[in-house]
Design a protein around this motif. Structure first.
Motif, PDB file in Angstrom:
ATOM      1  N   HIS A   8       0.835  -1.202   0.000  1.00 32.28           N
ATOM      2  CA  HIS A   8       0.000   0.000   0.000  1.00 32.28           C
ATOM      3  C   HIS A   8       0.867   1.249   0.000  1.00 32.28           C
ATOM      4  CE1 HIS A   8       0.795  -0.366   4.354  1.00 32.28           C
ATOM      5  NE2 HIS A   8       0.728   0.955   4.328  1.00 32.28           N
ATOM      6  N   ILE A   9       0.232   2.360  -0.269  1.00 34.42           N
ATOM      7  CA  ILE A   9       0.853   3.672  -0.211  1.00 34.42           C
ATOM      8  C   ILE A   9       0.083   4.471   0.826  1.00 34.42           C
ATOM      9  CG2 ILE A   9       1.279   5.807  -1.516  1.00 34.42           C
ATOM     10  CD1 ILE A   9       0.765   3.139  -3.778  1.00 34.42           C
ATOM     11  N   ALA A  10       0.774   5.138   1.744  1.00 37.61           N
ATOM     12  CA  ALA A  10       0.122   5.938   2.781  1.00 37.61           C
ATOM     13  C   ALA A  10       0.227   7.416   2.424  1.00 37.61           C
ATOM     14  CB  ALA A  10       0.763   5.676   4.142  1.00 37.61           C
ATOM     15  N   SER A  68       7.531  19.204  -2.097  1.00 42.70           N
ATOM     16  CA  SER A  68       7.519  18.205  -3.160  1.00 42.70           C
ATOM     17  C   SER A  68       8.084  18.750  -4.467  1.00 42.70           C
ATOM     18  CB  SER A  68       6.098  17.676  -3.396  1.00 42.70           C
ATOM     19  OG  SER A  68       5.279  18.690  -3.915  1.00 42.70           O
ATOM     20  N   ARG A  69       8.115  20.045  -4.616  1.00 46.09           N
ATOM     21  CA  ARG A  69       8.659  20.630  -5.841  1.00 46.09           C
ATOM     22  C   ARG A  69       9.487  21.828  -5.468  1.00 46.09           C
ATOM     23  NH1 ARG A  69       4.332  19.988 -10.688  1.00 46.09           N
ATOM     24  NH2 ARG A  69       3.762  17.876 -10.165  1.00 46.09           N
ATOM     25  N   PRO A  70      10.519  22.171  -6.121  1.00 43.29           N
ATOM     26  CA  PRO A  70      11.051  21.489  -7.301  1.00 43.29           C
ATOM     27  C   PRO A  70      11.942  20.317  -6.912  1.00 43.29           C
ATOM     28  CG  PRO A  70      12.343  23.445  -6.866  1.00 43.29           C
ATOM     29  CD  PRO A  70      11.250  23.391  -5.817  1.00 43.29           C
ATOM     30  N   GLU A  71      11.644  19.187  -7.414  1.00 37.64           N
ATOM     31  CA  GLU A  71      12.454  17.967  -7.305  1.00 37.64           C
ATOM     32  C   GLU A  71      13.147  17.781  -5.960  1.00 37.64           C
ATOM     33  OE1 GLU A  71      11.663  16.011  -9.500  1.00 37.64           O
ATOM     34  OE2 GLU A  71      11.016  17.352 -11.083  1.00 37.64           O
ATOM     35  N   ALA A  72      12.366  17.832  -4.887  1.00 37.30           N
ATOM     36  CA  ALA A  72      12.904  17.613  -3.548  1.00 37.30           C
ATOM     37  C   ALA A  72      13.198  16.124  -3.353  1.00 37.30           C
ATOM     38  CB  ALA A  72      11.897  18.087  -2.501  1.00 37.30           C
ATOM     39  N   GLN A  73      14.052  15.814  -2.384  1.00 38.39           N
ATOM     40  CA  GLN A  73      14.340  14.416  -2.079  1.00 38.39           C
ATOM     41  C   GLN A  73      13.090  13.740  -1.561  1.00 38.39           C
ATOM     42  OE1 GLN A  73      17.485  14.512   0.819  1.00 38.39           O
ATOM     43  NE2 GLN A  73      19.010  14.086  -0.740  1.00 38.39           N
ATOM     44  N   GLY A  74      13.012  12.437  -1.730  1.00 32.87           N
ATOM     45  CA  GLY A  74      11.889  11.667  -1.220  1.00 32.87           C
ATOM     46  C   GLY A  74      11.033  11.116  -2.348  1.00 32.87           C
ATOM     47  N   LEU A  75       9.881  10.605  -1.986  1.00 37.11           N
ATOM     48  CA  LEU A  75       8.968  10.035  -2.971  1.00 37.11           C
ATOM     49  C   LEU A  75       8.585  11.105  -3.978  1.00 37.11           C
ATOM     50  CD1 LEU A  75       7.282   7.535  -3.782  1.00 37.11           C
ATOM     51  CD2 LEU A  75       5.456   8.466  -2.348  1.00 37.11           C
ATOM     52  N   LEU A 121       0.015  16.835  -3.923  1.00 40.24           N
ATOM     53  CA  LEU A 121       0.817  15.630  -4.138  1.00 40.24           C
ATOM     54  C   LEU A 121       0.842  15.325  -5.634  1.00 40.24           C
ATOM     55  CD1 LEU A 121       2.271  13.064  -2.996  1.00 40.24           C
ATOM     56  CD2 LEU A 121       0.038  11.971  -3.013  1.00 40.24           C
ATOM     57  N   PRO A 122       2.036  15.209  -6.221  1.00 40.45           N
ATOM     58  CA  PRO A 122       2.097  14.934  -7.651  1.00 40.45           C
ATOM     59  C   PRO A 122       1.620  13.510  -7.964  1.00 40.45           C
ATOM     60  CG  PRO A 122       4.308  15.341  -6.736  1.00 40.45           C
ATOM     61  CD  PRO A 122       3.347  15.378  -5.616  1.00 40.45           C
ATOM     62  N   LEU A 123       0.657  13.432  -8.884  1.00 43.42           N
ATOM     63  CA  LEU A 123       0.115  12.160  -9.342  1.00 43.42           C
ATOM     64  C   LEU A 123       0.338  12.061 -10.847  1.00 43.42           C
ATOM     65  CD1 LEU A 123      -3.282  12.247  -7.406  1.00 43.42           C
ATOM     66  CD2 LEU A 123      -1.167  11.097  -6.724  1.00 43.42           C
ATOM     67  N   GLU A 124       0.496  10.846 -11.333  1.00 44.27           N
ATOM     68  CA  GLU A 124       0.741  10.638 -12.753  1.00 44.27           C
ATOM     69  C   GLU A 124      -0.255   9.643 -13.308  1.00 44.27           C
ATOM     70  OE1 GLU A 124       4.326   8.959 -15.708  1.00 44.27           O
ATOM     71  OE2 GLU A 124       4.562   8.854 -13.541  1.00 44.27           O
ATOM     72  N   LEU A 125      -0.659   9.866 -14.541  1.00 42.66           N
ATOM     73  CA  LEU A 125      -1.390   8.854 -15.317  1.00 42.66           C
ATOM     74  C   LEU A 125      -0.390   8.327 -16.347  1.00 42.66           C
ATOM     75  CD1 LEU A 125      -4.829  10.535 -16.090  1.00 42.66           C
ATOM     76  CD2 LEU A 125      -4.284   8.876 -14.306  1.00 42.66           C
ATOM     77  N   TYR A 126      -0.256   7.011 -16.405  1.00 38.60           N
ATOM     78  CA  TYR A 126       0.700   6.377 -17.307  1.00 38.60           C
ATOM     79  C   TYR A 126      -0.061   5.389 -18.180  1.00 38.60           C
ATOM     80  CZ  TYR A 126       5.131   4.377 -18.878  1.00 38.60           C
ATOM     81  OH  TYR A 126       6.198   3.965 -19.634  1.00 38.60           O
ATOM     82  N   GLU A 127      -0.015   5.606 -19.477  1.00 39.26           N
ATOM     83  CA  GLU A 127      -0.751   4.739 -20.400  1.00 39.26           C
ATOM     84  C   GLU A 127       0.013   3.428 -20.576  1.00 39.26           C
ATOM     85  OE1 GLU A 127      -3.329   5.975 -24.072  1.00 39.26           O
ATOM     86  OE2 GLU A 127      -1.229   5.809 -24.677  1.00 39.26           O
ATOM     87  N   ALA A 128      -0.498   2.383 -19.959  1.00 36.90           N
ATOM     88  CA  ALA A 128       0.146   1.069 -20.016  1.00 36.90           C
ATOM     89  C   ALA A 128      -0.642   0.201 -20.996  1.00 36.90           C
ATOM     90  CB  ALA A 128       0.170   0.429 -18.636  1.00 36.90           C
TER      91      ALA A 128
END
Length: 129
Positions: A8-10, A68-75, A121-128
């Motif tokens: 899971h992701i918290a 979370s931006r710009p490109e901070a360490q972590g997830l 929180l940055p979220l992505e949609l990835y076409e798989a």
């Protein structure tokens, strides 16, 4: 050690009702269980995509903001797989969610885009495909 997968992701949110609505009404995740933990003044919402338990959404009183931006360490971000990114973007746009332009990964030739949850929180949609 052999890892069998991601369990899971918290996510800790600032406004529980707003984030619960975003992840369930906008993204369509299914509620597995919702628990109020009185001793922590905290909700814990277990969410699923299809039959897979995937996200724990937490509320805590006054959680500190996370860079979370710009490109901070972590997830960096959380990515959701979709079959048709153009359709998914249209659905998000119809629900008031702003997405970045669809791009193509030059290494995989797969299409993707980014958007944010109510807390940024940055979220992505990835076409798989």
């Amino acid at each position: 050690m052999i890892l069998n997968g991601i369990h899971h992701i918290a996510i800790i949110c600032a406004d529980y009702a707003r984030s619960k609505s975003f992840y369930t009404d906008v993204l369509g995740l299914r509620v597995i269980r919702e628990v109020y933990r009185e001793e922590r003044d905290s909700y814990k919402l277990d969410l699923a995509i299809g039959d897979h338990y995937i996200i724990e959404l937490f509320s805590f009183p006054d959680p500190p903001a996370r860079v979370s931006r710009p490109e901070a360490q972590g997830l960096r971000h959380l990515a959701f797989a979709v079959s048709d990114i153009a359709t998914a973007v249209k659905e998000l746009t119809a629900k008031g969610v702003v997405t970045e332009p669809i791009r193509t990964d030059p290494h995989t030739n797969q299409r993707f885009t980014f958007f944010a949850d109510p807390d940024g929180l940055p979220l992505e949609l990835y076409e798989a495909v």
